[in-house]
Scaffold this active site. Structure first.
Site, short mmCIF file in Angstrom:
data_model
loop_
_atom_site.label_atom_id
_atom_site.label_comp_id
_atom_site.label_asym_id
_atom_site.label_seq_id
_atom_site.Cartn_x
_atom_site.Cartn_y
_atom_site.Cartn_z
N GLU A 188 -9.83 -10.74 -7.21
CA GLU A 188 -8.89 -9.61 -7.07
C GLU A 188 -7.73 -9.71 -8.06
O GLU A 188 -7.32 -8.70 -8.63
CB GLU A 188 -8.36 -9.56 -5.63
CG GLU A 188 -9.42 -9.17 -4.62
CD GLU A 188 -8.97 -9.29 -3.18
OE1 GLU A 188 -9.80 -9.07 -2.28
OE2 GLU A 188 -7.79 -9.62 -2.93
N LYS A 198 0.82 -1.22 0.00
CA LYS A 198 0.00 0.00 0.00
C LYS A 198 0.86 1.27 0.00
O LYS A 198 2.08 1.21 0.24
CB LYS A 198 -0.93 -0.04 1.22
CG LYS A 198 -1.98 -1.14 1.17
CD LYS A 198 -2.83 -1.09 2.43
CE LYS A 198 -3.90 -2.17 2.46
NZ LYS A 198 -4.69 -2.09 3.72
N ARG A 257 2.54 -6.53 9.82
CA ARG A 257 1.83 -5.43 10.49
C ARG A 257 2.25 -5.29 11.94
O ARG A 257 2.38 -4.18 12.45
CB ARG A 257 0.32 -5.66 10.37
CG ARG A 257 -0.22 -5.43 8.95
CD ARG A 257 -1.59 -6.03 8.79
NE ARG A 257 -2.25 -5.65 7.53
CZ ARG A 257 -3.37 -6.21 7.09
NH1 ARG A 257 -3.94 -7.18 7.79
NH2 ARG A 257 -3.91 -5.80 5.95
N PHE A 295 -15.26 3.87 7.35
CA PHE A 295 -13.88 4.10 6.92
C PHE A 295 -13.70 4.07 5.40
O PHE A 295 -12.62 4.34 4.90
CB PHE A 295 -12.93 3.09 7.58
CG PHE A 295 -13.18 1.65 7.24
CD1 PHE A 295 -12.72 1.09 6.05
CD2 PHE A 295 -13.89 0.84 8.12
CE1 PHE A 295 -12.95 -0.24 5.74
CE2 PHE A 295 -14.14 -0.51 7.81
CZ PHE A 295 -13.66 -1.04 6.61
N TYR A 334 -12.34 -2.80 -3.22
CA TYR A 334 -12.85 -2.74 -1.85
C TYR A 334 -14.38 -2.71 -1.80
O TYR A 334 -14.96 -2.23 -0.84
CB TYR A 334 -12.27 -1.52 -1.13
CG TYR A 334 -10.85 -1.74 -0.64
CD1 TYR A 334 -10.52 -2.80 0.21
CD2 TYR A 334 -9.83 -0.86 -0.99
CE1 TYR A 334 -9.22 -3.00 0.67
CE2 TYR A 334 -8.52 -1.05 -0.53
CZ TYR A 334 -8.23 -2.11 0.30
OH TYR A 334 -6.95 -2.30 0.77
N ASN A 389 -1.95 0.08 7.44
CA ASN A 389 -1.44 -1.24 7.82
C ASN A 389 -0.63 -1.94 6.72
O ASN A 389 -0.47 -3.15 6.70
CB ASN A 389 -2.57 -2.13 8.35
CG ASN A 389 -3.65 -2.41 7.31
OD1 ASN A 389 -3.50 -2.01 6.15
ND2 ASN A 389 -4.70 -3.08 7.71
N ARG A 425 -1.90 -14.09 4.60
CA ARG A 425 -2.66 -13.36 5.63
C ARG A 425 -1.99 -13.51 6.99
O ARG A 425 -1.89 -12.55 7.76
CB ARG A 425 -4.09 -13.90 5.73
CG ARG A 425 -4.94 -13.68 4.52
CD ARG A 425 -5.59 -12.34 4.47
NE ARG A 425 -6.54 -12.11 5.54
CZ ARG A 425 -7.27 -11.00 5.63
NH1 ARG A 425 -7.15 -10.05 4.72
NH2 ARG A 425 -8.09 -10.82 6.63
N THR A 449 -5.65 -7.25 10.94
CA THR A 449 -5.96 -5.98 10.28
C THR A 449 -5.52 -4.79 11.13
O THR A 449 -4.94 -3.84 10.61
CB THR A 449 -7.47 -5.90 10.00
OG1 THR A 449 -7.85 -7.03 9.21
CG2 THR A 449 -7.84 -4.62 9.28
N HIS A 482 -2.10 -5.50 1.71
CA HIS A 482 -3.37 -6.19 1.49
C HIS A 482 -3.08 -7.62 1.09
O HIS A 482 -2.16 -7.88 0.31
CB HIS A 482 -4.17 -5.52 0.37
CG HIS A 482 -5.33 -6.37 -0.10
ND1 HIS A 482 -6.55 -6.35 0.54
CD2 HIS A 482 -5.43 -7.29 -1.09
CE1 HIS A 482 -7.36 -7.22 -0.06
NE2 HIS A 482 -6.71 -7.80 -1.05
P1 DAT Z 1 -7.75 -6.65 5.77
O1 DAT Z 1 -6.93 -5.65 5.01
O2 DAT Z 1 -6.99 -7.22 6.92
O3 DAT Z 1 -8.36 -7.71 4.89
P2 DAT Z 1 -10.41 -5.52 5.90
O4 DAT Z 1 -10.70 -6.24 4.63
O5 DAT Z 1 -11.37 -5.73 7.04
O6 DAT Z 1 -8.95 -5.85 6.44
O7 DAT Z 1 -10.36 -3.97 5.62
C1 DAT Z 1 -9.70 -3.49 4.47
C2 DAT Z 1 -8.85 -2.32 4.84
O8 DAT Z 1 -9.67 -1.23 5.24
C3 DAT Z 1 -7.90 -2.56 6.01
O9 DAT Z 1 -6.70 -3.16 5.61
C4 DAT Z 1 -7.68 -1.16 6.51
C5 DAT Z 1 -9.02 -0.50 6.27
N1 DAT Z 1 -9.84 -0.56 7.49
C6 DAT Z 1 -10.54 -1.63 7.93
N2 DAT Z 1 -11.17 -1.34 9.09
C7 DAT Z 1 -10.85 -0.07 9.38
C8 DAT Z 1 -11.16 0.83 10.44
N3 DAT Z 1 -11.95 0.46 11.45
N4 DAT Z 1 -10.62 2.08 10.40
C9 DAT Z 1 -9.82 2.45 9.38
N5 DAT Z 1 -9.49 1.67 8.35
C10 DAT Z 1 -10.00 0.43 8.35
MG MG Z 2 -9.80 -7.62 3.42
#
Ligand code: DAT
Ligand code: MG
Length: 149
Positions: A126, A9, A102, A57, A49, A112, A85, A91, A115
Site C-alpha cells: 500500500e 478518508k 472509530r 460493499f 482495495y 469509519n 490498527r 472496522t 484506513h
Molecule cells: P478495515 O478498514 O478495518 O481494514 P476492511 O479491510 O474489512 O476494514 O474493509 C475496508 C473498508 O471497506 C472498511 O474500512 C469500510 C468498508 N467496508 C467493509 N465492510 C463493509 C460493510 N459490510 N459495509 C460497508 N462498508 C464496508
Molecule cells: Mg482493510
C-alpha cells in the site's frame, strides 16, 4: 521499526477530523515519515482495495473513497501496523472500543474515517501505491528537540 499506510478518508476530511486523527496517532508514539493530500481516482482505489473486489460493499466503497480529497500518510514506529490498527478500532464503529478513533468519532462501517494497513505485507504494498521511496523521510540525523546545547 515498521511502517504503515494511513488514509484519512473523505468523511474525516469533510468533518474536519484530520488533525484529531493525526494527533492521536502521533501521541500514541508513531512518527510521520510521509504525508500528502490527494484525490484518489478509480484506478488507485481499485488497486488499494483489490482484496475486496466482488463484495457487496465494493462499489459503494470505491464511490466513497474517490468522492473527495483525502490525506495519505506513512507512520513509523515499533509494531506500527498493529499499533495503528488498535488506535483506529474495529472496522464497524459500533464494535469499536471507546478510546479508539472509530469508537469515539464514528457510527457507520461505510464511514469509519480511517484506513490502516492490516499486515506488514499489505503495508509495504500500500505504501508503494501512494509514495515513492524518496518521498519517505527519515529522522536518523535528528538532534535534541528540547534544548539547543
Ligand atoms: P478495515 O478498514 O478495518 O481494514 P476492511 O479491510 O474489512 O476494514 O474493509 C475496508 C473498508 O471497506 C472498511 O474500512 C469500510 C468498508 N467496508 C467493509 N465492510 C463493509 C460493510 N459490510 N459495509 C460497508 N462498508 C464496508
Ligand atoms: Mg482493510
Amino acid at each position: 521499526m515498521e511502517r504503515t499506510l494511513v488514509l484519512i478518508k473523505p468523511d474525516a476530511m469533510q468533518r474536519g477530523l484530520a488533525g484529531e486523527i493525526i494527533a492521536r496517532l502521533e501521541r500514541r508514539g508513531l512518527r510521520i515519515v510521509a504525508m500528502r493530500m490527494l484525490h484518489m481516482d478509480e484506478a488507485l482505489a481499485r488497486q488499494h482495495y483489490a482484496a475486496h473486489e466482488g463484495k457487496a460493499f465494493f462499489p459503494g466503497l470505491l464511490q466513497f473513497i474517490t468522492s473527495s480529497p483525502i490525506i495519505a500518510a506513512v507512520f513509523e514506529g515499533k509494531n506500527a501496523v498493529e499499533i495503528a490498527r488498535q488506535s483506529m478500532g474495529a472496522t464497524n464503529p459500533a464494535q469499536a472500543a471507546p478510546g479508539t478513533i472509530r469508537g469515539d468519532l464514528s457510527i457507520d462501517t461505510g464511514r469509519n474515517l480511517v484506513h490502516g494497513s492490516d499486515s506488514l505485507e499489505a503495508a509495504e504494498k500500500e505504501i508503494r501505491l501512494f509514495f515513492q521511496e524518496g518521498e519517505i523521510f527519515s529522522y536518523e540525523r535528528s538532534i535534541d528537540p528540547w534544548v539547543f546545547e
